[in-house]
Scaffold this motif. Sequence first.
Motif, PDB file in Angstrom:
ATOM      1  N   VAL A 134      46.083  49.457  34.600  1.00 23.35           N
ATOM      2  CA  VAL A 134      47.080  49.220  33.558  1.00 23.35           C
ATOM      3  C   VAL A 134      47.597  47.801  33.695  1.00 23.35           C
ATOM      4  O   VAL A 134      47.061  46.880  33.134  1.00 23.35           O
ATOM      5  N   THR A 135      48.638  47.568  34.479  1.00 27.55           N
ATOM      6  CA  THR A 135      49.108  46.213  34.713  1.00 27.55           C
ATOM      7  C   THR A 135      49.462  46.069  36.172  1.00 27.55           C
ATOM      8  O   THR A 135      49.555  47.047  36.890  1.00 27.55           O
ATOM      9  N   ASP A 136      49.695  44.848  36.606  1.00 28.74           N
ATOM     10  CA  ASP A 136      50.002  44.647  38.008  1.00 28.74           C
ATOM     11  C   ASP A 136      51.161  43.696  38.197  1.00 28.74           C
ATOM     12  O   ASP A 136      51.328  43.095  39.227  1.00 28.74           O
ATOM     13  N   SER A 137      51.976  43.547  37.173  1.00 28.36           N
ATOM     14  CA  SER A 137      53.138  42.682  37.287  1.00 28.36           C
ATOM     15  C   SER A 137      54.314  43.493  37.797  1.00 28.36           C
ATOM     16  O   SER A 137      54.160  44.612  38.238  1.00 28.36           O
ATOM     17  N   ALA A 138      55.504  42.911  37.711  1.00 32.80           N
ATOM     18  CA  ALA A 138      56.690  43.669  38.109  1.00 32.80           C
ATOM     19  C   ALA A 138      56.847  44.850  37.177  1.00 32.80           C
ATOM     20  O   ALA A 138      56.219  44.925  36.136  1.00 32.80           O
ATOM     21  N   SER A 139      57.691  45.787  37.546  1.00 39.62           N
ATOM     22  CA  SER A 139      57.778  47.016  36.754  1.00 39.62           C
ATOM     23  C   SER A 139      58.198  46.706  35.340  1.00 39.62           C
ATOM     24  O   SER A 139      59.083  45.895  35.092  1.00 39.62           O
ATOM     25  N   ALA A 140      57.572  47.385  34.382  1.00 41.06           N
ATOM     26  CA  ALA A 140      57.838  47.117  32.977  1.00 41.06           C
ATOM     27  C   ALA A 140      59.288  47.369  32.595  1.00 41.06           C
ATOM     28  O   ALA A 140      59.866  46.596  31.841  1.00 41.06           O
ATOM     29  N   PRO A 141      59.926  48.458  33.067  1.00 45.57           N
ATOM     30  CA  PRO A 141      61.325  48.653  32.693  1.00 45.57           C
ATOM     31  C   PRO A 141      62.209  47.483  33.116  1.00 45.57           C
ATOM     32  O   PRO A 141      63.082  47.058  32.377  1.00 45.57           O
ATOM     33  N   LEU A 175      33.987  42.108  42.839  1.00 53.31           N
ATOM     34  CA  LEU A 175      34.017  40.772  43.425  1.00 53.31           C
ATOM     35  C   LEU A 175      35.137  39.935  42.819  1.00 53.31           C
ATOM     36  O   LEU A 175      35.794  39.146  43.506  1.00 53.31           O
ATOM     37  N   GLY A 176      35.377  40.122  41.516  1.00 54.41           N
ATOM     38  CA  GLY A 176      36.485  39.424  40.877  1.00 54.41           C
ATOM     39  C   GLY A 176      37.829  39.858  41.433  1.00 54.41           C
ATOM     40  O   GLY A 176      38.721  39.033  41.666  1.00 54.41           O
ATOM     41  N   LEU A 177      37.974  41.159  41.649  1.00 53.71           N
ATOM     42  CA  LEU A 177      39.230  41.679  42.199  1.00 53.71           C
ATOM     43  C   LEU A 177      39.470  41.163  43.618  1.00 53.71           C
ATOM     44  O   LEU A 177      40.599  40.817  43.989  1.00 53.71           O
ATOM     45  N   ILE A 178      38.404  41.118  44.414  1.00 53.74           N
ATOM     46  CA  ILE A 178      38.538  40.592  45.782  1.00 53.74           C
ATOM     47  C   ILE A 178      38.910  39.115  45.742  1.00 53.74           C
ATOM     48  O   ILE A 178      39.783  38.655  46.496  1.00 53.74           O
ATOM     49  N   ALA A 179      38.269  38.356  44.855  1.00 47.46           N
ATOM     50  CA  ALA A 179      38.602  36.928  44.734  1.00 47.46           C
ATOM     51  C   ALA A 179      40.054  36.752  44.298  1.00 47.46           C
ATOM     52  O   ALA A 179      40.745  35.835  44.758  1.00 47.46           O
ATOM     53  N   ASP A 180      40.521  37.641  43.421  1.00 44.71           N
ATOM     54  CA  ASP A 180      41.922  37.586  43.003  1.00 44.71           C
ATOM     55  C   ASP A 180      42.855  37.823  44.190  1.00 44.71           C
ATOM     56  O   ASP A 180      43.857  37.121  44.364  1.00 44.71           O
ATOM     57  N   ILE A 181      42.527  38.813  44.994  1.00 41.75           N
ATOM     58  CA  ILE A 181      43.344  39.118  46.170  1.00 41.75           C
ATOM     59  C   ILE A 181      43.375  37.928  47.117  1.00 41.75           C
ATOM     60  O   ILE A 181      44.410  37.611  47.720  1.00 41.75           O
ATOM     61  N   ARG A 182      42.233  37.274  47.249  1.00 40.43           N
ATOM     62  CA  ARG A 182      42.132  36.103  48.148  1.00 40.43           C
ATOM     63  C   ARG A 182      42.600  34.823  47.453  1.00 40.43           C
ATOM     64  O   ARG A 182      42.486  33.731  48.009  1.00 40.43           O
ATOM     65  N   LEU A 225      39.871  40.836  33.633  1.00 45.47           N
ATOM     66  CA  LEU A 225      39.884  39.411  33.296  1.00 45.47           C
ATOM     67  C   LEU A 225      41.205  39.039  32.636  1.00 45.47           C
ATOM     68  O   LEU A 225      41.816  38.008  32.970  1.00 45.47           O
ATOM     69  N   ALA A 226      41.668  39.857  31.713  1.00 48.50           N
ATOM     70  CA  ALA A 226      42.913  39.558  31.001  1.00 48.50           C
ATOM     71  C   ALA A 226      44.102  39.519  31.958  1.00 48.50           C
ATOM     72  O   ALA A 226      44.956  38.629  31.869  1.00 48.50           O
ATOM     73  N   ARG A 254      48.114  36.369  34.886  1.00 45.91           N
ATOM     74  CA  ARG A 254      48.772  36.020  36.145  1.00 45.91           C
ATOM     75  C   ARG A 254      48.731  34.507  36.406  1.00 45.91           C
ATOM     76  O   ARG A 254      49.658  33.955  36.989  1.00 45.91           O
ATOM     77  N   LYS A 255      47.674  33.852  35.978  1.00 46.03           N
ATOM     78  CA  LYS A 255      47.594  32.408  36.231  1.00 46.03           C
ATOM     79  C   LYS A 255      48.184  31.582  35.080  1.00 46.03           C
ATOM     80  O   LYS A 255      48.112  30.356  35.096  1.00 46.03           O
ATOM     81  N   GLY A 256      48.798  32.269  34.111  1.00 47.78           N
ATOM     82  CA  GLY A 256      49.488  31.574  33.041  1.00 47.78           C
ATOM     83  C   GLY A 256      48.649  31.244  31.832  1.00 47.78           C
ATOM     84  O   GLY A 256      49.120  30.554  30.915  1.00 47.78           O
TER      85      GLY A 256
END
Length: 286
Positions: A31-38, A140-147, A174-175, A180-182
């Motif tokens: 879904v999303t991975d930012s701060a909580s939507a509320p 691999l994209g998710l791992i690169a994001d974590i790193r 991707l979105a 996250r990177k603006g």
Amino acid sequence: MAMVSINTLRPIGIACIVFMSGCASMGQLPVTDSASAPEQQKSSTSAVNNEASAVSKLDVDRNQSGFLPHQEYTPEGNKITYQPSPNPYLKQNIQIPEAARKAFQEADRKMQKGEYRNARIAFRAITREFPSLSGPWVKLGLIADIREDKAKAEKAFKKAIEINPLNINAYISLALHQRRKGDFDGAHDSYMAVLNVWKDCPDAHLNLAILYDLYLNKPELAQPHYEAYDFLIGGKSQEVKDWLAEIRRRTGIEKSFIDNPPQRPVAESGGVSSETEAKPETEEKG
């Protein structure tokens, strides 16, 4: 789909990315991975001034209506149960070699344990041995994001999409990375790409609504997608209903983008009863 703090959803999304070029998913979409939507909703409400967005109702209809679900009615005015279009990614009938399946599961276990270097090596090996599979590239994209290797992350997600243009998970990952990177324009285009592939993707509507609302300050464009998400999940989240009520107060748009009942017949007294301002009643959806 329960709405919880979005931070808690990131590991779930990571665990559930599909590993093949297109067949049955091992879980739900991220879904999303930012701060909580509320919490974001509260902060965004205070940040939006009265002059915020000048997007008209006509502009909203012109830009969004082709990607929104619509409640239909019988000639008698009764609701017709909406049948969401199926996820085309899951309809593909591709045979996955057992060796690829086992290798992916082992690599995924390494990833879940935080062994990112070993997981990356394992997923890379899968891409070399089974180049027609898109799922390992998403991982691999998710791992690169974590790193925090942004260039490698974006390249991997786009490689997954190149291999399988129906990989919904790859577009959404991707979105989220772009947001996250603006790169809000890039994130917008990626969410719209999801809806071009599958217009009834609930998570794409929710994420696009959050992007419009909290990052682009365009609540009028966010509102239809919050409503679409609420409609597609059957109106089961009170939290989403609260978000809709809050954003309607800001936009002043009360008319539903999804559910516009037909006018009632002319009464014998000569008056006309109209339901054009009715709100969606997704809880009645079958």
